[in-house]
Design a protein around this motif. Structure first.
Motif, mmCIF file in Angstrom:
data_model
loop_
_atom_site.group_PDB
_atom_site.id
_atom_site.type_symbol
_atom_site.label_atom_id
_atom_site.label_comp_id
_atom_site.label_asym_id
_atom_site.label_seq_id
_atom_site.Cartn_x
_atom_site.Cartn_y
_atom_site.Cartn_z
ATOM 1 N N GLU A 192 0.829 -1.203 0.000
ATOM 2 C CA GLU A 192 0.000 0.000 0.000
ATOM 3 C C GLU A 192 0.870 1.263 0.000
ATOM 4 O O GLU A 192 0.581 2.230 -0.718
ATOM 5 N N GLU A 193 1.936 1.258 0.804
ATOM 6 C CA GLU A 193 2.844 2.407 0.830
ATOM 7 C C GLU A 193 3.535 2.580 -0.523
ATOM 8 O O GLU A 193 3.622 3.699 -1.042
ATOM 9 N N ILE A 194 3.989 1.484 -1.087
ATOM 10 C CA ILE A 194 4.661 1.547 -2.387
ATOM 11 C C ILE A 194 3.724 2.131 -3.432
ATOM 12 O O ILE A 194 4.102 3.022 -4.197
ATOM 13 N N ALA A 195 2.481 1.656 -3.467
ATOM 14 C CA ALA A 195 1.501 2.168 -4.432
ATOM 15 C C ALA A 195 1.229 3.650 -4.203
ATOM 16 O O ALA A 195 1.154 4.434 -5.163
ATOM 17 N N ARG A 196 1.093 4.056 -2.941
ATOM 18 C CA ARG A 196 0.824 5.467 -2.625
ATOM 19 C C ARG A 196 1.989 6.349 -3.067
ATOM 20 O O ARG A 196 1.789 7.396 -3.683
ATOM 21 N N ARG A 203 4.336 5.681 -5.316
ATOM 22 C CA ARG A 203 4.514 5.670 -6.780
ATOM 23 C C ARG A 203 3.508 6.583 -7.477
ATOM 24 O O ARG A 203 3.760 7.057 -8.574
ATOM 25 N N ALA A 204 2.382 6.816 -6.832
ATOM 26 C CA ALA A 204 1.322 7.632 -7.425
ATOM 27 C C ALA A 204 1.558 9.132 -7.267
ATOM 28 O O ALA A 204 0.811 9.932 -7.828
ATOM 29 N N VAL A 205 2.580 9.521 -6.524
ATOM 30 C CA VAL A 205 2.851 10.946 -6.313
ATOM 31 C C VAL A 205 3.356 11.547 -7.630
ATOM 32 O O VAL A 205 4.370 11.119 -8.151
ATOM 33 N N PRO A 206 2.638 12.541 -8.167
ATOM 34 C CA PRO A 206 3.039 13.112 -9.462
ATOM 35 C C PRO A 206 4.314 13.957 -9.364
ATOM 36 O O PRO A 206 4.575 14.607 -8.358
ATOM 37 N N ARG A 210 4.025 17.137 -1.031
ATOM 38 C CA ARG A 210 5.028 16.832 0.003
ATOM 39 C C ARG A 210 4.819 15.458 0.644
ATOM 40 O O ARG A 210 5.264 15.224 1.759
ATOM 41 N N THR A 211 4.196 14.555 -0.065
ATOM 42 C CA THR A 211 3.906 13.227 0.466
ATOM 43 C C THR A 211 5.162 12.526 0.957
ATOM 44 O O THR A 211 5.155 11.868 2.007
ATOM 45 N N PHE A 212 6.261 12.637 0.214
ATOM 46 C CA PHE A 212 7.495 11.954 0.603
ATOM 47 C C PHE A 212 8.037 12.434 1.950
ATOM 48 O O PHE A 212 8.758 11.704 2.624
ATOM 49 N N LEU A 213 7.692 13.648 2.339
ATOM 50 C CA LEU A 213 8.172 14.159 3.625
ATOM 51 C C LEU A 213 7.524 13.434 4.801
ATOM 52 O O LEU A 213 8.015 13.533 5.926
#
Length: 106
Positions: free
Chosen positions: A23-27, A29-32, A62-65
């Motif tokens: 689920e984390e990987i999918a989330r 990867r979806a960050v534009p 800023r999802t990666f943060l």
């Protein structure tokens, strides 16, 4: 530095899946317009990962943060303890003090 170390993608992504859920990987990867590049400093004789650097790129999202630092630390430990990289004969002949390579995490 001339030749890059070869990355065994299946081992690399197995390490990623030890740390991040599907689920984390999918989330992530979806960050534009965003990515995380994982750079390795590698032993040029054995292919063992010595050091890991994360190069994080994002624009307005800023999802990666929100990724806990513990996840990056756990991934680094996994990469250092598994045969992620191999060294070609060409790279061995270059007699470098270290080798480098990289992979896209998400």
């Amino acid at each position: 530095m001339g030749t890059f170390a070869d990355v065994n993608d299946s081992v690399f992504y197995a390490c990623v899946r030890q740390v991040f859920t599907e689920e984390e990987i999918a989330r992530y990867r979806a960050v534009p317009s965003s990515s995380i590049l994982v750079k390795f400093a590698v032993n040029p004789e054995t292919g063992q990962v010595w050091e890991v650097e994360y190069d994080i790129h994002f624009e307005n999202n800023r999802t990666f943060l929100s990724i806990p630092i513990d996840k990056f630390h756990a991934l680094e430990n996994a990469l250092k303890s598994h045969p992620v990289c191999s060294i070609s004969e060409k790279l061995r002949q270059e007699r470098q003090s270290y080798a480098i390579t990289n992979c896209t995490l998400f």
